[in-house]
Design a protein around this motif. Structure first.
Motif, short mmCIF file in Angstrom:
data_model
loop_
_atom_site.label_atom_id
_atom_site.label_comp_id
_atom_site.label_asym_id
_atom_site.label_seq_id
_atom_site.Cartn_x
_atom_site.Cartn_y
_atom_site.Cartn_z
N TYR A 104 0.88 -1.25 0.08
CA TYR A 104 -0.06 0.10 -0.07
C TYR A 104 0.98 1.21 0.09
O TYR A 104 2.06 1.26 0.32
CB TYR A 104 -0.75 -0.09 1.17
CG TYR A 104 -0.09 -0.01 2.53
CD1 TYR A 104 0.13 1.32 3.30
CD2 TYR A 104 0.44 -1.42 2.95
CE1 TYR A 104 0.77 1.16 4.53
CE2 TYR A 104 1.02 -1.14 4.28
CZ TYR A 104 1.02 0.33 5.04
OH TYR A 104 1.72 0.02 6.17
N ASP A 105 0.32 2.42 -0.27
CA ASP A 105 0.76 3.69 -0.39
C ASP A 105 0.83 4.40 1.13
O ASP A 105 -0.18 3.99 1.63
CB ASP A 105 0.32 4.42 -1.47
CG ASP A 105 0.73 3.99 -3.07
OD1 ASP A 105 1.65 3.33 -2.74
OD2 ASP A 105 0.11 4.26 -3.74
N ASP A 106 1.80 5.28 1.26
CA ASP A 106 1.73 5.87 2.50
C ASP A 106 0.79 7.18 2.27
O ASP A 106 0.97 7.77 1.34
CB ASP A 106 3.14 6.50 2.96
CG ASP A 106 3.10 7.33 4.01
OD1 ASP A 106 1.92 7.88 4.55
OD2 ASP A 106 4.08 7.49 4.79
N PRO A 148 -4.07 1.00 -5.95
CA PRO A 148 -4.77 0.23 -5.41
C PRO A 148 -3.77 -0.75 -4.20
O PRO A 148 -2.84 -0.72 -4.61
CB PRO A 148 -5.35 -1.06 -6.29
CG PRO A 148 -4.25 -0.94 -7.56
CD PRO A 148 -4.00 0.78 -7.59
N LEU A 149 -4.66 -1.28 -3.23
CA LEU A 149 -4.20 -2.22 -2.43
C LEU A 149 -3.37 -3.51 -3.08
O LEU A 149 -4.41 -3.58 -3.97
CB LEU A 149 -4.93 -2.73 -1.22
CG LEU A 149 -5.35 -1.62 -0.42
CD1 LEU A 149 -6.22 -2.31 0.66
CD2 LEU A 149 -4.18 -0.71 0.21
N GLU A 150 -2.54 -4.05 -2.90
CA GLU A 150 -2.20 -5.39 -3.47
C GLU A 150 -2.16 -6.48 -2.14
O GLU A 150 -1.09 -6.39 -1.32
CB GLU A 150 -0.67 -5.38 -4.07
CG GLU A 150 -0.73 -4.44 -5.26
CD GLU A 150 0.53 -4.37 -5.94
OE1 GLU A 150 1.50 -5.36 -5.80
OE2 GLU A 150 1.01 -3.29 -6.56
N ILE A 151 -2.85 -7.44 -2.18
CA ILE A 151 -3.00 -8.33 -1.35
C ILE A 151 -2.54 -9.84 -1.86
O ILE A 151 -3.09 -10.27 -3.05
CB ILE A 151 -4.51 -8.58 -0.60
CG1 ILE A 151 -4.86 -7.28 -0.06
CG2 ILE A 151 -4.63 -9.68 0.17
CD1 ILE A 151 -6.39 -7.17 0.59
N GLY A 152 -1.51 -10.44 -1.13
CA GLY A 152 -1.23 -11.67 -1.57
C GLY A 152 -1.81 -12.81 -0.56
O GLY A 152 -1.38 -12.47 0.57
#
Length: 637
Positions: A104-106, A148-152
């Motif tokens: 995610y981005d700050d 966007p968020l990246e969820i693994g």
């Protein structure tokens, strides 16, 4: 020293340069060429229709218990019936057997370098996702331009079969809980749909028409081709077998569940044909039955298994097969080279936008023209209404003026009475004389009306005099004479009794004649003046109507000016947009030329480097150059 790993890493550098060049020159549609690393497949649909369960299946989570366990933290603590996806998320595999990855981005720093990846347990991930909502009003904490968020997912959730290296993009549901969430979903869809290779519509079996008619879909040029571009869209109906009508249809066609006709492929054919027919009956574009994927997932599957286990067992292999087919459909987009090889689609996508812009402009111009025409008709009608009201008011004024002139003449009209000659005033002769005079004054009153009425120009004046004019005239005459009615007793008896003499009675009769003309004119004037009230009321009403019509003219004139201004603005904007679209088409249609030029430069650079005396480098460089030519030929066969 140049090695194959370095050359492989820069394999598509020439294609990236070509895309960057095109992006820099396109106006208004640069979203179509966003960073190719965002996602390959997007799952799109309303909240609570099984999107999360489906995307887990597409990633390779085939075990229902594993899917339920994986979906739990992804719900971010949200209960059933509420949107689980708080922000745009790209799903993939984390590479770790137990831990989730979250990139995610700050939110306080805009630089891309601030993006970081953390490793979390399921509980920590659920808490972190919940933090993207405020809790107060359930608003989203998300910057519109943020990535966007990246969820693994932990690898332990993967099924035993082939696991595609697929990245699946998920948006907040179109019909979120609040207006802010719905608007955010619409904006995100507009931003990310242009970069998707494949879009999976996920919708409850009975709500497909409602979703594809949503403005977030109908106003998005990259989603308008859902019924025609089968290579870019898949239609997944969840809760597809739960509806009573579907179970009834399958029983009608195939008999009771688990019977000899309930073979997997026959059930698939029957249910696909049923839903294709329902789509057709909904006045939506026709869909090929084989493009429909009908499934039961998550809670709906559990409910179906509990309510009708025999039916659920019969359709289980159907759902598994359709999910396998869907997985195979989207798995082809997991190839990392595909987005570069799809460069030829850039022009097609830009042309989609240009065509949609043309249709939108045409609709906007048609609307503006129709609005102007309605405004013109309304203003013309208002002018006609005002003109009619003005004429009515003028006519009412003329009628009032004519009546006043006629009444003024009546007030001075001579009352001529043909008075009989004076008889011998003896005994009953006085009474007879009075009756003659009564008749004479009555005739004078009626004659006065007839003569004056013959000169009247106002049509409002009554045609006839008062119906009791004769009676009233006689009564007025008697009141003025003040007759003692003692004539029958003889004059000498009245003299003895100190009463009036006959001569005195005649004098009273003569005096009455001096007062009667004025009284007759006043009586007739009152009768004729009854029309004044009606005319005054009509005059006032006409004036009010004229004032209303005048205000209406002002409003319609304002609306007409606004409509003309809007149409002029639409025409100006249309001209500007058409020029931009034409320039974009020129750029987009140069995709092959630009890629060919960048590829030639890339290959020539490798060839020059291969001319160096290093034998090892020469081999790899020549091989990379040949592969570059091969890639260009694959891109534009």
């Amino acid at each position: 020293m140049t090695n194959w790993a370095d050359l492989d890493e820069s394999r598509w550098a020439w294609s990236a340069e070509a895309v960057s060049w095109l992006r820099a020159r396109l106006r208004g549609v640069d979203e179509a060429l966003e960073d190719s690393g965002l996602a390959h497949v997007m799952v799109l649909g309303d909240s609570q229709v099984g999107k999360t369960t489906l995307l887990l299946r597409l990633l390779g989570v085939t075990d229902p218990e594993a899917a339920a366990e994986a979906a739990s933290p992804l719900r971010a603590g949200r209960g059933r019936g509420r949107s689980a996806t708080p922000v745009p998320i790209r799903y993939q595999w984390s590479g770790d057997p137990e831990r989730w990855s979250l990139a995610y981005d700050d939110p306080d720093v805009a630089a891309a370098a601030t993006r970081e990846t953390v490793w979390l347990t399921s509980e920590e991930l659920e808490e972190r996702l919940a933090s993207f909502r405020t809790g107060a009003g359930d608003r989203l904490l998300w910057r519109a331009r943020a990535r966007p968020l990246e969820i693994g997912l932990p690898d332990r959730f993967a099924g035993p079969g082939r696991r595609p290296d697929l990245r699946v993009f998920d948006l907040p549901g179109l019909h979120g809980a609040g207006a802010e969430e719905r608007e955010a979903a619409k904006a995100l869809l507009a931003a990310y749909s242009p970069v998707m290779d494949h879009v999976v519509f996920v919708v409850s079996g009975n709500q497909f028409g409602e979703m594809v008619r949503d403005p977030a879909v109908t106003e998005n040029p990259f989603l308008l081709g859902w019924s025609e571009q089968r290579d870019r869209f898949s239609m997944v109906f969840t809760r597809a077998f739960s509806a009573e009508s579907v179970g009834r249809h399958l029983r009608t066609v195939l008999g009771e569940p688990c019977g000899p006709s309930w073979q997997r492929d026959k059930v698939i054919e029957a249910v696909q044909a049923h839903y294709a027919e329902q789509v057709r009956l909904s006045d939506l574009p026709a869909l090929a039955p084989e493009s429909l994927f009908l499934v039961e997932l998550g809670d709906s599957w559990t409910d179906l298994l509990r309510g009708d286990p025999e039916y659920a067992v019969a359709i289980r292999p159907v759902c598994d097969e359709l999910l396998r087919r869907l997985s195979d459909t989207v798995a082809r987009y997991s190839d990392p080279d595909r987005r570069h090889l799809a460069a030829a689609e850039i022009a097609a996508r830009v042309e989609i936008v240009v065509r949609d812009n043309a249709r939108r402009r045409e609709r906007a111009l048609e609307t503006a023209v129709a609005t102007r025409r309605r405004a013109e008709r309304a203003h013309a009608e208002a002018l006609a209404l005002h003109d009619q009201a003005r004429r009515t008011a003028e006519a009412a004024g003329r009628r009032t003026l004519l009546l006043r002139e006629d009444l003024a003449r009546l007030a001075e009209w001579p009352v001529i009475c043909d008075r009989p000659e004076a008889p011998e005033m003896r005994g009953t002769a006085v009474r007879a004389k009075q009756e003659e005079e009564r008749a004479a004054w009555t005739a004078a009153a009626r004659r006065t009306w007839t003569e004056w009425r013959g000169t009247v120009t106002s049509r409002a004046v009554p045609r006839h005099p008062p119906h009791d004019l004769s009676t009233r005239t006689r009564e007025r005459y008697d009141a003025l004479c003040a007759c003692c009615q003692l004539c029958e007793q003889g004059w000498w008896k009245r003299f003895v009794r100190e009463s009036e003499t006959p001569e005195y009675c005649y004098a009273r009769m003569t005096a009455a004649g001096a007062h009667l003309p004025a009284w007759i004119r006043a009586t007739l004037h009152t009768h004729a003046d009854a029309a004044s009230a009606r005319l005054s009321e009509a005059d006032a009403a006409a004036g009010r109507h004229c004032a209303v019509a005048s205000r209406h003219v002002g409003r319609t004139a304002g609306a007409l000016v606004a409509a003309v201004t809007e149409l002029d603005g639409q025409l100006d904007r249309a001209a500007e947009e058409e020029a931009a679209d034409s320039a974009n088409l020129v750029v987009a249609r140069s995709v092959r030329t630009v890629h060919d030029e960048r590829n030639r430069t890339f290959v020539q650079r490798l060839a020059r480097q291969a001319a160096q005396p290093d034998e090892d480098r020469r081999y790899w460089l020549l091989l990379a150059a040949l592969r570059g030519i091969h890639d260009l030929n694959r891109m534009f066969p």
